[in-house]
Design a protein around this motif. Structure first.
Motif: not given
Length: 816
Positions: A525-530, A539-547, A637-638
Motif C-alpha cells: 500500500p501507498t504510505q499516506v498519512n492524514v 491534508v494528505y502526506m505521501y511519505v518519501k519512498n513510501g509510494y 513520477i519520482s
C-alpha cells in the motif's frame, strides 16, 4: 393609592413566579419555532437533498388554490397519476388551501408544520397535567422532550409532510378522551382519519387501547361491554369502512381505476424481510426509544397504537422506514410521548431515577440533534445519511443561494414549462408546468411525452433549472437546443433556442479538501498519512519512498458534475525532503468519458521546498458534457520527496464554453515540443528558434459565430536582436488544412510591447465562421529573430464572452 399599586405589583410578580412553568413552556414554543424554521431554511437553501415531498405539496396546494385540486407532476411522472389524492387520501390538506392561496411559499408550509407540532406538544402538556396533577415541571419537560427530540427535529428537516398532523390529532383526541369531552374527541379522531391511510391502523389500535383502558377503569358504572364501549366500537367500524371505501373512491374519481388497500399492505409487509438489514433496524429503535430515555418502554400499553409502525419497520425492506431523519417517525411520536408521561407518573416519587433518565434524554438530544451531529462529528466517521441529517449547515451558503435563486426564478415568465433538478424544484413548484428531472436513467422525460403532457404544453420545456450535483442520466433525454441564460454559484438556467448574452452570472468558487478524494489501493500500500496543517486543516502526506515512483495514482476523484463554463483548477501542494533534480509529480484533470486528460508535470525546479504552492490548469465544460464526472488526479513520477496534498480550488471564470488547446495539442515542424512546469494551459510548450520552424493544428471543428483566438507565448528577450518594424512572428487562422485563411497577423517589435502582459504575450486574433467549420488550425511561423519563442497554446473565445479575456490579463499579471 400608592400602597394599593405596590400590592398589585407584588401580586403580579408573585403570579409570574407561581406560573414559571408556563413561562418556560411559552419560551420553549417560541424558541422551537424560531430554531426549527431557521434550520429548515438553511437545509433547503444548502441544496443538500431531493425535495420531492416539499415540491409535491407546494404544487398540489398551488393547483388546489387555482381550482385544480392537488394536481402534481411528480406523481404524474413516477406513477402516471396526476392527483395526489388518488394515491394518499390526505383530505386534511383542504384546510390549508385558503392559507396557501394567500401566502404561496415554502415558508408557509414550514411555519404550518412547526405550529402543528407546537400545538401537539401543547396537548401533550395538557395530558401530562391530567396524568401528573401534582407536578408543574414534569408536564413542561415532557412537552420539551417531544418538541426538541432529535428525531422530531430531523423529521421536520426532511421536508413538509402531512404525517406531521398525526401527532396533533392523536394527542388532541387522547386529551379529550381523558377529559371526557366526547364531541371534541370525535372531531379530533375524525381529523386524524383524514390525514392519510397511515392513520387507519393507528386509529384501530388506538380504539383497542381505549377499550382495554375502559375495561380496567373501575370508575365507570356501566356493566355492559357493548354499551360501555359503543363509541370506540363505532369508531372502529367507521375506520374500517373509510379504509375500504375512501381510497378506492378517490382513485376512481381521479384516475378511473382503483385497487384494494390490501394490495398496499402486501407490498410492504412480509415475514421474508424480518431479518433484512436487521442491525440498522435495531439501531433505529434503540435511538427512537433512547431519545425518550427508554422511559416509554415502561408503559407498554400506551405503545399499542405504535404497533403497526413497529411491525412495518420490522417486516419491511424499505430503509426509509427505519432510518433516522425521515418523516415516518411522526407515526410513532405521539404514542412514545404519552407512554413517557405515564412512566413519569409511575416513577414520580423516585427522584433519582427521574433525574438520571432526564439526563440521558438530554445527552441523546444533544448528541443526535441534526445540527450538532452534522457539525461536530468527525469527517471520516460513519454517519446517518438522510434528508433530516444533511451533510452540512452552512448559513452563509444558504443566504447566498437564496439571493441567487430568487434572481434566477425572477427571469422565468409565469406559466413557462420548466424542468428542474430535485433540489431546485421547490422554488418553481408554484406552477402546474413545473417538472422534476428524474433521478434514474430508466425514468426520463419520455414518460411525460408518452403521457402527452409536455407535448400539450410545448414540444420541449421552455427552461431548464439545473444543479449539477443532482444531474442524472435522464438529462440526455431532454430534446431541444438550449443556451445558457443565467448561471449563479453552480446553478444554471437554460433557455430553449437561446444564443444571446448571459443575463446573470456569479461564478462558482469551491474548495475541495484532500479528504474528499480517494486513495488508490496498491500492494504494497501507498504510505499516506492524514496530518493537520495550520493553513488547510487535514491534508494528505505521501511519505518519501513510501509510494511507487512509476506513475502510481496518489489521489483521484471526487467525480463531480460541474455547470457549463470555463474553470481554473488550483492544486495546492507542498514538497519537502526532495533529493532529485528531475520531475516529481504529474497532476491532471480527467473529464469522464470525454477526451484526453489535461495535465501538467511538476519538476523540482518549479517548487520551493516546505512552502505551499498552487499549480493551475484551465479547463472547460460544454453543455453536452454536463453529465461528465470530473476528477482531479495526482500521479507519482519520482518517490524522492514528501508530497503534501491539501486539495483543489475550483474557480469558474466564465459561464461560456471556450475552446482551450495547450501546446500539447499542436504539432511542429523544426520546432521543439517539451514538457514544462507551472503554466495554466498544461504540461508542454513548443519552442521555435529558426525561420523554418512552425507550429500548426490542432484541426478542430467550430460552430458558426464570431470568435477571438488568444495566442499565448513568451520570448527569450535576452537573445533577441532584430531590425525595428520587421516582422518577428506571423500568426494566422486557417481551415480546410490551410486552404482558406481566415485572418493573419504579422507581429513586429512595437506590437510586442502592446501584447506584453507581465513578460507573456497575449495576442488576440479575431475571425468569423458562417457555418460549422472543420479542420480549423491556429499557426505560428516565420520566426525572424535571434532567440526563441515559447508557445504555450491558444484559447478560442466567443465574441460575447467578456469574462475570459479579463481573467487572462489578470492572471498573467499575477504571475511572478
Amino acid at each position: 393609592m400608592r400602597r394599593l399599586k405596590l400590592s398589585r405589583d407584588k401580586l403580579s410578580f408573585k403570579t409570574l413566579i407561581n406560573n414559571y412553568h408556563l413561562i418556560i413552556l411559552a419560551l420553549s414554543f417560541v424558541l422551537f419555532n424560531i430554531i426549527i424554521n431557521f434550520l429548515f431554511f438553511v437545509v433547503l437553501y444548502n441544496l443538500n437533498y431531493s425535495s420531492y415531498n416539499l415540491s409535491m405539496f407546494i404544487q398540489e396546494l398551488y393547483s388546489a388554490s387555482q381550482g385544480k385540486p392537488f394536481y402534481d407532476t411528480i406523481n404524474l411522472l413516477f406513477r402516471g397519476i396526476p392527483y395526489g389524492l388518488a394515491i394518499h387520501p390526505y383530505l386534511i390538506l383542504y384546510i390549508l388551501v385558503p392559507l396557501y392561496k394567500a401566502f404561496p411559499s415554502w415558508l408557509t408550509l414550514s411555519l404550518v408544520e412547526s405550529l402543528v407540532l407546537t400545538l401537539a406538544s401543547l396537548y401533550l402538556y395538557k395530558i401530562a397535567r391530567e396524568v401528573l396533577p401534582q407536578s408543574k415541571l414534569l408536564p413542561v419537560i415532557s412537552s420539551m422532550i417531544f418538541l426538541f427530540n432529535p428525531l422530531t427535529v430531523a423529521s421536520f428537516l426532511s421536508g413538509f409532510q402531512v404525517l406531521s398532523f398525526i401527532p396533533l390529532f392523536y394527542l388532541a383526541s387522547y386529551y379529550y378522551y381523558l377529559t371526557k369531552r366526547w364531541k371534541l374527541f370525535i372531531i379530533s379522531t375524525a381529523l386524524l382519519l383524514l390525514t392519510s391511510e397511515a392513520s387507519y391502523p393507528i386509529v384501530l389500535t388506538y380504539m383497542v387501547l381505549l377499550i382495554i383502558k375502559n375495561k380496567n377503569n373501575n370508575k365507570l358504572l356501566s356493566k355492559s361491554f357493548f354499551r360501555r364501549n359503543i363509541l370506540f366500537l363505532s369508531v372502529i367500524v367507521a375506520t374500517i369502512v373509510i379504509a375500504l371505501t375512501l381510497p378506492t373512491f378517490l382513485q376512481t374519481k381521479y384516475t378511473g381505476t382503483s385497487h384494494s388497500i390490501l394490495q398496499d399492505i402486501e407490498q410492504y409487509y412480509s415475514l421474508n424481510y424480518v431479518n433484512y438489514d436487521i442491525l440498522n433496524k435495531l439501531e433505529y429503535w434503540l435511538l427512537v426509544f433512547g431519545s425518550f430515555g427508554a422511559l416509554s418502554l415502561f408503559s407498554p400499553l400506551e405503545l399499542l397504537p405504535a404497533l403497526p409502525y413497529i411491525l412495518l419497520t420490522v417486516m419491511s425492506f424499505y430503509p426509509n422506514y427505519y432510518t433516522p431523519g425521515y418523516y415516518y417517525f411522526f407515526l410513532v411520536l405521539p404514542m412514545l410521548a404519552v407512554a413517557l408521561v405515564y412512566t413519569l407518573k409511575k416513577i414520580h416519587d423516585i427522584k433519582r431515577v427521574v433525574r438520571v433518565a432526564l439526563v440521558f434524554v438530554l445527552l441523546i438530544g444533544v448528541f443526535f440533534n441534526p445540527y450538532i451531529y452534522t457539525t461536530f462529528q468527525s469527517y471520516n466517521s460513519p454517519k446517518i445519511v438522510s434528508p433530516g441529517y444533511p451533510p452540512s449547515f452552512n448559513t452563509t451558503l444558504a443566504s447566498v443561494n437564496q439571493m441567487y435563486i430568487n434572481e434566477l426564478t425572477s427571469l422565468i415568465p409565469p406559466n413557462s414549462s420548466i424542468v428542474a433538478t430535485t433540489d431546485l424544484l421547490p422554488f418553481v413548484s408554484n406552477s402546474m408546468n413545473a417538472y422534476v428531472l428524474p433521478p434514474y436513467s430508466n425514468v426520463n422525460l419520455n414518460i411525460l411525452k408518452n403521457l402527452n403532457v409536455l407535448k400539450r404544453l410545448a414540444p420541449t420545456p421552455n427552461y431548464l433549472l439545473i444543479d449539477g450535483s443532482f444531474l442524472t442520466p435522464s438529462f440526455n433525454s431532454i430534446e431541444g437546443n438550449y443556451g445558457i441564460y443565467a448561471e449563479t454559484n453552480g446553478i444554471s438556467l437554460y433557455k430553449l433556442n437561446y444564443s444571446g448574452e448571459v443575463k446573470l452570472f456569479a461564478p462558482l468558487i469551491q474548495f475541495i479538501p484532500a479528504y474528499d478524494f480517494y486513495i488508490w489501493s496498491y500492494v504494497p500500500p501507498t504510505q499516506v498519512n492524514v496530518v493537520n496543517d495550520n493553513q488547510f486543516g487535514k491534508v494528505y502526506m505521501y511519505v518519501k519512498n513510501g509510494y511507487k515512483s512509476d506513475g502510481a495514482t496518489l489521489w483521484f476523484g471526487p467525480y463531480i458534475h460541474l455547470p457549463q463554463g470555463t474553470y481554473l483548477a488550483e492544486f495546492y501542494l507542498k514538497f519537502d525532503n526532495v533529493t532529485t533534480n528531475g520531475s516529481l509529480l504529474r497532476i491532471d484533470i480527467n473529464i469522464n468519458p470525454y477526451g484526453s486528460p489535461i495535465y501538467k508535470i511538476i519538476n523540482s525546479s518549479d517548487i520551493v521546498q516546505g512552502k505551499w504552492m498552487k499549480f493551475d490548469l484551465l479547463f472547460t465544460i460544454p453543455y453536452n458534457e454536463l453529465l461528465s464526472s470530473v476528477e482531479f488526479r495526482g500521479f507519482s513520477i519520482s518517490n524522492q520527496s514528501n508530497i503534501y496534498f491539501a486539495g483543489v480550488k475550483l474557480i469558474q471564470i466564465s459561464p461560456y464554453v471556450n475552446y482551450i488547446y495547450p501546446a500539447c495539442d499542436f504539432a511542429t515542424i523544426n520546432g521543439i515540443k517539451q514538457t514544462q512546469g507551472n503554466f495554466i494551459l498544461g504540461g508542454c510548450d513548443i519552442v521555435l528558434n529558426s525561420s523554418t520552424a512552425i507550429w500548426y493544428g490542432p484541426y478542430i471543428t467550430l460552430p458558426e459565430g464570431n470568435f477571438t483566438a488568444y495566442y499565448i507565448f513568451s520570448m527569450d528577450l535576452n537573445k533577441r536582436n532584430f531590425t525595428p518594424n520587421t516582422t518577428i512572428l506571423t500568426l494566422d487562422i486557417s481551415y480546410d488544412i490551410g486552404k482558406y485563411i481566415l485572418n493573419t497577423l504579422n507581429i513586429n517589435d512595437s506590437e510586442l510591447i502592446r501584447y506584453n502582459v507581465n513578460g507573456v504575450y497575449l495576442v488576440p486574433l479575431t475571425f468569423s465562421l458562417n457555418q460549422t467549420t472543420s479542420y480549423v488550425e491556429f499557426r505560428g511561423f516565420n520566426f525572424n529573430a535571434e532567440g526563441e519563442v515559447y508557445f504555450y497554446g491558444a484559447i478560442i473565445v466567443p465574441d460575447y464572452d467578456n469574462y475570459t479575456p479579463s481573467f487572462l490579463i489578470n492572471y498573467l499579471n499575477s504571475l511572478q
